[in-house]
Design an enzyme around this catalytic site. Structure first.
Site, short mmCIF file in Angstrom:
data_model
loop_
_atom_site.label_atom_id
_atom_site.label_comp_id
_atom_site.label_asym_id
_atom_site.label_seq_id
_atom_site.Cartn_x
_atom_site.Cartn_y
_atom_site.Cartn_z
N SER A 64 0.52 -0.95 -0.01
CA SER A 64 0.01 0.41 -0.13
C SER A 64 0.83 1.28 0.14
O SER A 64 2.26 1.73 0.56
CB SER A 64 -0.93 -0.04 1.15
OG SER A 64 -1.85 -0.85 0.94
N GLU A 102 -2.55 -15.40 -0.92
CA GLU A 102 -2.76 -14.92 0.57
C GLU A 102 -4.06 -14.89 0.89
O GLU A 102 -4.52 -15.12 2.00
CB GLU A 102 -2.61 -12.81 0.18
CG GLU A 102 -2.82 -12.39 1.44
CD GLU A 102 -2.00 -11.00 2.07
OE1 GLU A 102 -2.56 -10.16 2.61
OE2 GLU A 102 -1.78 -10.86 0.50
#
Lengths: 409, 331
Positions: free
Chosen positions: A128, A247
């Site tokens: 991010s 993930e």
């Protein structure tokens, strides 16, 4: 259709259980989101690795046991049932390693994986940015081509484990053309870099309970050699999405974590619960049912993957239905929403059951179960946010699994 | 471990799906609700031919032996098409009589397997005083504590919120069996009924979801399909999640029933978990179907309302949510 384990799988379970019984610390380690706790968890990774339990699904040459997906699930069940410590190396093992197995070079695997398996190098993720969260492809940090490598500039944030980790991996914009053409997924490059390199500043961020579970990273002319690019330059999005699939998919949160917590919740209910409080009883039952459903759903997925070939870390070919064989594709979004909601419900129920002790911080001397419910609750609250928010996951489910039309996010 | 249906089981599901699709489900349901059991009984005979009822009947009484996984497969398809009739009750009665054996079993089971006998079953206490579709059944069995009776007659039909479910109180009748063995057989039958109801709910939920996805994909407001709105998408995503995670619980419950015998491992908690999860999932799908069809979803003329109302009824049939949750924790 059956739910039976082979004699070899039973033996594997017995071996794992015996090792864990002999090695799991009697008192839980301090939180891995603290400096002392991080160091203690790194030591624990060393102990796991010494007896080849840190990365059971990896090939033996990298410190694993070449375990099948079912064996991996068995190990995870035993691991959490034994109350073993959280995995400080999980970013590396669950996110970076599968990417290296699929897209890395032999040289990269030989250089990166052994020290990851031993806990000598702990990895942080750097996805991010301040302006790029769910819309990750809009990211602006750059990788600029220079002689022999790349110069990184920009800012990353919510970088989990980065406060104490050694190295990080993430996406950088190496070519602005895609962005300018309205195709932001193009021109991204997947790179690995040391967190103590010249030009890297790490600013830890306290999570809800104040522990520095993640950090901001400021990158100023950080040099990265070509050897640390994974996959082709400019193809980083594709490379990263295989990681994101892992993930959310089978490898991030195994059912063992939830079945163990549900068992502990049942014990807590039997010991402390008011039999007349049927509202709370129903919540305990739903947590137990949810954990069981997640385990069975995973067994079904594992059966399908085993039939198609491939495993959590193994090489994969093409499968049907728009997903790779040995992976679960968009269906991993079902998993992610389910376990993250379940995790919160489980811990909320436990804290409610604990009554006045439910509000104690995990650091309080009086905290029940050495603070594990309080710590688990705080940890669980992040679940619906990381690895693609549950809002994004529900969009994926609706669009890719139900076939609903795309709309504005 | 291979926790997946095999090819034969999948093919069986496909063939039932095909047969039931061809039978004009909505018309059959509406006729049944109006007391015209003709089309429903014709379909019943074809289900028997396909071997559905035999799945709960022992070999010696012209069945296949008790096959709970295949029963779950069948009932999911029956739920998908909201097939009317005392299907669960007939299969549960077969499980009960199969356990009891003897002349009683010989009297009734071949007829159940062949489709000649539609049975109803009522566990008067503590489950429910009503027998489903007793007026359409050829034999109505009533369990009260440790006593089994064959009802002499039934009281007036008490309409259910699901118009295709015709409830009535059985009246009188001769005692067929009494004692501990009967009570144990009845407990087994109740688990079989709960498993089949759970599987049926999965099918009901699948149809509710599929039809609603189709509707919101086509319905346009503000110039776009309403299915492109996140509020709509997320509701349907949640319905899919609930159904997807309930299904393996149903399969595991079927396996638990398959491996258990009277003295074997207890299947109760597995069945209860499946029942509550599947019925809640179907109910969630039903609520979303109602809401996302707008005012249309609130009409009885919408065929999907037959599924919406069934989802509500199944939720408390053969084990309420609270009973199931208590059973899960009782271990």
């Amino acid at each position: 259709m059956d739910l039976d384990f082979t004699a070899a799988e039973d033996a594997f379970r017995t071996e794992a259980r015996a090792w864990l019984a002999a090695h799991v610390p009697a008192t839980p380690l301090p939180s891995l989101e603290t400096a002392d706790g991080f160091a203690a968890h790194r030591e624990w990774e060393r102990a796991l690795h010494a007896d080849r339990w840190s990365v059971v699904s990896w090939p033996e040459e990298f410190g694993g046991r070449g375990a099948s997906i079912l064996q991996w699930l068995i190990f995870e069940e035993e691991y959490y049932a034994a109350g073993a410590p959280g995995r400080v190396s999980q970013n590396g093992i669950n996110l970076l390693a599968p990417t290296l197995f699929e897209h890395g070079t032999d040289e990269q695997r030989a250089r990166v994986l052994p020290s990851m398996a031993s806990g000598e190098v702990i990895w942080a993720q750097a996805w991010s940015e301040p302006e790029s969260g769910s819309d990750l492809a809009s990211l602006r940090s750059t990788a600029q081509r220079v002689d022999g490598g790349w110069l990184l500039n920009g800012q990353k944030t919510w970088s989990s484990r980065a406060a104490f980790a050694d190295r990080a991996f993430g996406l950088f914009r190496s070519d602005r053309e895609g962005l300018e053409a309205g195709k932001p997924h193009r021109g991204l490059t997947y790179l690995m870099f040391p967190l103590d390199a010249d030009g890297v500043t790490v600013r830890p961020i306290g999570r809800l309970d104040g522990k520095p579970a993640f950090a901001e990273l400021f990158l100023d002319e950080v040099f990265v050699p070509d050897a640390d690019v994974i996959g082709e330059p400019g193809q980083g999005w594709k490379v990263a999405m295989s990681t994101a699939g892992n993930e959310r998919g089978l490898t991030l949160r195994s059912p063992g974590r939830f079945t163990a917590a549900a068992d502990r919740l049942t014990e807590l209910w039997r010991a402390e619960g008011d039999p007349g409080d049927t509202a709370l009883r129903d919540r305990v039952a739903d947590a137990v049912i949810g954990a069981r459903a997640y385990r069975l759903f995973t067994y079904a997925n594992a059966s399908r993957i085993a039939e198609e070939g491939g495993g959590p870390a193994g090489p994969s070919g093409k499968g049907g239905g728009g997903r790779r064989a040995g992976s679960i594709g968009a269906e991993s979004s079902l998993n992610k929403v389910f376990w993250s909601d379940l995790d919160i419900a489980l811990h909320e129920t436990a804290l409610d059951l604990l009554g006045p002790y439910g509000e104690l911080s995990d650091e309080a001397n009086d905290a029940p179960a050495h603070g594990s419910w309080a710590e688990g609750y705080t940890f669980s609250l992040a679940g619906p946010i990381y690895a693609g928010t549950n809002e994004i996951q529900r969009d994926i489910i609706a669009e890719r699994l139900l076939g609903l039309p795309k709309g504005r996010r | 471990m291979r926790f997946l249906l095999d090819d034969e089981q999948r093919e069986f599901a496909r063939s039932l799906d095909k047969m039931l699709s061809a039978a004009d489900p909505a018309a059959t349901i509406r006729a049944w609700a109006a007391g015209d059991t003709g089309p429903g009984r014709a379909l019943w005979a074809r289900l028997a031919e396909a071997g559905v009822f035999a799945l709960a009947v022992p070999d010696e009484h012209e069945g296949t032996g008790f096959l709970p996984v295949e029963l779950a497969v069948s009932f999911r398809e029956l739920g998908r098409h909201a097939t009317p009739g005392p299907l669960v009750e007939t299969v549960a009665a077969a499980a009960l009589l199969g356990r009891l054996g003897g002349p009683l079993a010989a009297d009734h089971l071949p007829g159940i397997a062949s489709g000649k006998t539609a049975a109803s079953l009522c566990l008067a206490s503590p489950t429910s005083p009503y027998a489903l579709d007793a007026d359409a059944a050829d034999a109505v069995f009533v369990v009260d504590g440790d006593t089994l009776r064959l009802a002499e007659s039934t009281g007036p039909v008490q309409p259910s919120s699901d118009p295709a479910r015709r409830l009535a109180r059985p009246v009188g009748g001769a005692v067929l069996r009494q004692g501990e063995e009967m009570a144990a057989a009845a407990a087994h039958a109740a688990e079989v009924a709960a498993l089949c109801t759970a599987a049926q709910a999965l099918g009901v939920g699948r149809t509710l979801l599929a039809q609603t996805v189709a509707y919101v994909g086509g319905r346009t407001q503000f110039g776009v399909a309403i299915g492109s709105f996140q509020a709509v998408k997320h509701r349907l995503a949640d319905a899919l999640i609930a159904l997807e995670f309930a299904e393996p619980l149903v399969h595991a419950a079927a396996l638990a029933l398959a491996s258990g015998d009277a003295e074997g491992p207890a299947s109760g908690p597995a069945v209860a978990a499946a029942k509550v999860a599947a019925c809640e999932a179907a109910y969630t799908a039903g609520r979303s179907a109602l809401q996302l069809h707008g005012a249309l979803g609130y009409t009885e003329e919408l065929d999907l309302s037959l599924w919406i109302r069934k989802a509500r009824a199944l939720r408390t049939a053969w084990g309420t949510p609270a009973e199931c949750r208590a059973r899960v924790l009782a271990g």
